[in-house]
Each structure stands twice: as C-alpha cells, then as structure tokens.
Scaffold this active site. Sequence first.
Site, PDB file in Angstrom:
ATOM      1  N   THR A 273       0.906  -1.142  -0.091  1.00  0.00           N
ATOM      2  CA  THR A 273       0.283   0.052  -0.037  1.00  0.00           C
ATOM      3  C   THR A 273       0.850   1.322   0.030  1.00  0.00           C
ATOM      4  O   THR A 273       1.749   1.286   0.816  1.00  0.00           O
ATOM      5  CB  THR A 273      -0.863  -0.043   1.140  1.00  0.00           C
ATOM      6  OG1 THR A 273      -1.742  -1.156   1.184  1.00  0.00           O
ATOM      7  CG2 THR A 273      -1.773   1.202   1.273  1.00  0.00           C
ATOM      8  N   PHE A 275       1.122   5.182   0.815  1.00  0.00           N
ATOM      9  CA  PHE A 275       0.423   6.413   1.612  1.00  0.00           C
ATOM     10  C   PHE A 275       1.134   7.451   1.238  1.00  0.00           C
ATOM     11  O   PHE A 275       2.323   7.712   0.751  1.00  0.00           O
ATOM     12  CB  PHE A 275       1.186   6.073   3.046  1.00  0.00           C
ATOM     13  CG  PHE A 275       0.217   4.761   3.584  1.00  0.00           C
ATOM     14  CD1 PHE A 275      -0.948   4.937   4.531  1.00  0.00           C
ATOM     15  CD2 PHE A 275       0.851   3.470   3.533  1.00  0.00           C
ATOM     16  CE1 PHE A 275      -1.445   3.795   5.220  1.00  0.00           C
ATOM     17  CE2 PHE A 275       0.315   2.270   4.169  1.00  0.00           C
ATOM     18  CZ  PHE A 275      -0.959   2.470   4.814  1.00  0.00           C
TER      19      PHE A 275
END
Length: 369
Positions: A273, A275
Amino acid sequence: MGLQELRDGIDEIDEKILNLFLERMELCKGVADYKKANGLPVFQGGREKQVIDRIRVLTGDKELENGTAALFTSIMDISKSLQSRKIVKDSSSYTFTEPDFASASAIACQGISGANSETAARELFGEKKLCFMRTFEDVFKAVERGEVQYGVVPIHNSTAGSVAAVYDLMGKYSVYIVKTLCLDINHCLAAKTELSVGEIECVCSHPQALAQCSEFISHDRLRTADYGNTAMAADYVAKSDKKLAAICSPECAARHGLKVIAEDIADSPLNRTQFICISRELQVMPGANTISVMLKIPHTEGSLYRLLGKFMISGMNLCKIESRPVKDGSFDVMFYLDFNGNISDNEVRLLLNDMANNLEYFRFLGNFN
C-alpha cells in the site's frame, strides 16, 4: 513498384514534410514575438478553429478529413508550446519550503493504534504522538484547518487499486502531498476465540482490506461488513460476543488479543500500500521527482489526446492517471495525473503554466518522492 521503392518514396516525402514543419515553426516564433510585444495571449481559439475548418475543406477526401484535422491540431499544439516558451520565460508562481518532519508535533492518521496508517506514520515520524481520527475526511479537515502539521493516509494498493475516497478528498480540501511511502501489507483472519472458518458469522474490516482478500472471502462464502479500518475492526471483534472475525495484520491481532485463524490471506503474495503525507502548505523535499495535479478537460473531440500530447511535447514522463466522478450529476470526471519532474525545472513550470491557463479546471497537488 516494389515495397522498398514505396518506402523510399515515403522517406522523401517525410523529409519534405519535416522541412515545411521547420519553416512553419520559424513563422510561429515570429508570431510569438508579435504577441509578446503586443500583450496578446498564446491561445486564440477562433484562429485555431479557422485553421482546422480550412484544412478540412482543403483535404477534399471525407475519409481523411479527421486525420488531417488531427495532424494539424497536433502541429498547432506544438506551435503553442513553442510560443509559450518564448513568451513566458519563467512561469514560476509557486513558493514553498522544505518539510521539517523532525520538529513536527502534531500528526494525524485515521483509525486507532495498530492500523496500517499508524505504521506508515511511524515510518516518517518515529514515536511522536499521533492524533487518531475517525475518518479520512477528519484527517484532511485537521490538516486544512492547521490543527495538525501533517496527515498520513493510504492512496493506492497494489492488489485492490486506488483508495477512491482519498482521491475525492484531495479534490475537496486545500492540501498538498509532501511525501509518499510504501508498506508491505500482511493480512490475516483473526477472531476472539479459536473458531473454524465455517463458524464465522461475519468478517469485519476496511473495504480495501476486504477487497485485497476477496478470493479468500469468496472461496469460503464469508459474509462481510465494512469497518473504519483494520484496527478498528479488530477492536470491535475483540469486544463482541458474536462469532466474528477481523481482517488485519498479525501484529494488530496480537495487540487486541485475537487468535489468528488464517495467515497470508491476501489475493496477491506481494501486497503493498502506498501512503501519502499531506500538509496545508506547499512543501517540497530536495530531489523531489514526482509532480501530482488534478484537472478537468472539456467534452470535445480529442481533448484527452491533446492533454496527453502536452507531456510528450514537453518531454515529461506521465507515470499515473486516475479519474473520479465530479459528483454533481453531470457525469463529468476529474483527472489526477502524476508525472516525473521537479518544480525548480523551468520546463516543468512552463507545462504547469500551460495547463493552468488552458484547461477548464487545474490544481497543483504537490511535488514529492
């Protein structure tokens, strides 16, 4: 006539086209000098339509009209780019400072302790105190109002794709992207007691985590429920007397006293992921190499093609393009583009200036790495 002879003929014509193109660009330089001396804008829509209409008539072949229109539209786009460079030598209108993560005292992320957003924030800010917010929008509000100096939110996952809500919030709030970082995400299925998968009544987690584990969920026909984030889901399961399970990290499960029922349940073994760290002010780190913008283009023939052409003409590498509905009932979309570059580069500033002056809507979102 043989194939090689045909190709030789095409090469000769290409040389003639090139020489004529160069002659045209020299005349365009003269046009740029005149516009600069007389305070005229680079883009004059009436003149462009006049040229294209004339070319369509001169083509004399209905099957080729759209092709010649596209060819001369590209030529005029190159011409406008050349004129911009002569008229606007330095279009810098962005003032910025360097981020100071070390002295930051107020940092926000969504959820509760144990969430992946906390892990990402710790990567940047170490053991500084974090302000946990209920929603992503609360993080954006706190940053825009100056209640915190930075916010950390997820924006893209390698398995489930973009975090749509965060893109929508980038368009809603006046904040800038300062930095990005990627985390390896390890999902497990965890419950309060040693349940079998078949005993689980419902699986709770953030919609992104559920999407990242969709194959596991569908294989066992598990019922799901969206929750604020993975840590909040784990906390809810830990406090419930029902036969529930949460999708979260093993560390988060341990923190909330949950038993791990199944490990490594993400659809892809490499699940990451991205960010973003956001701030209210424009802050740019030394060596920042990615620029992010958001924009709207008109519903006209070839408008997206012409937008993408600006990057090729400027020699800029477009590395990501996303679109989100404007949500005003119009079916219009907002585009989010990332491209390689640094705000200190005059070519980058010229491109930003071009888009700011010639698009229906444009906003600069930051320069980061």
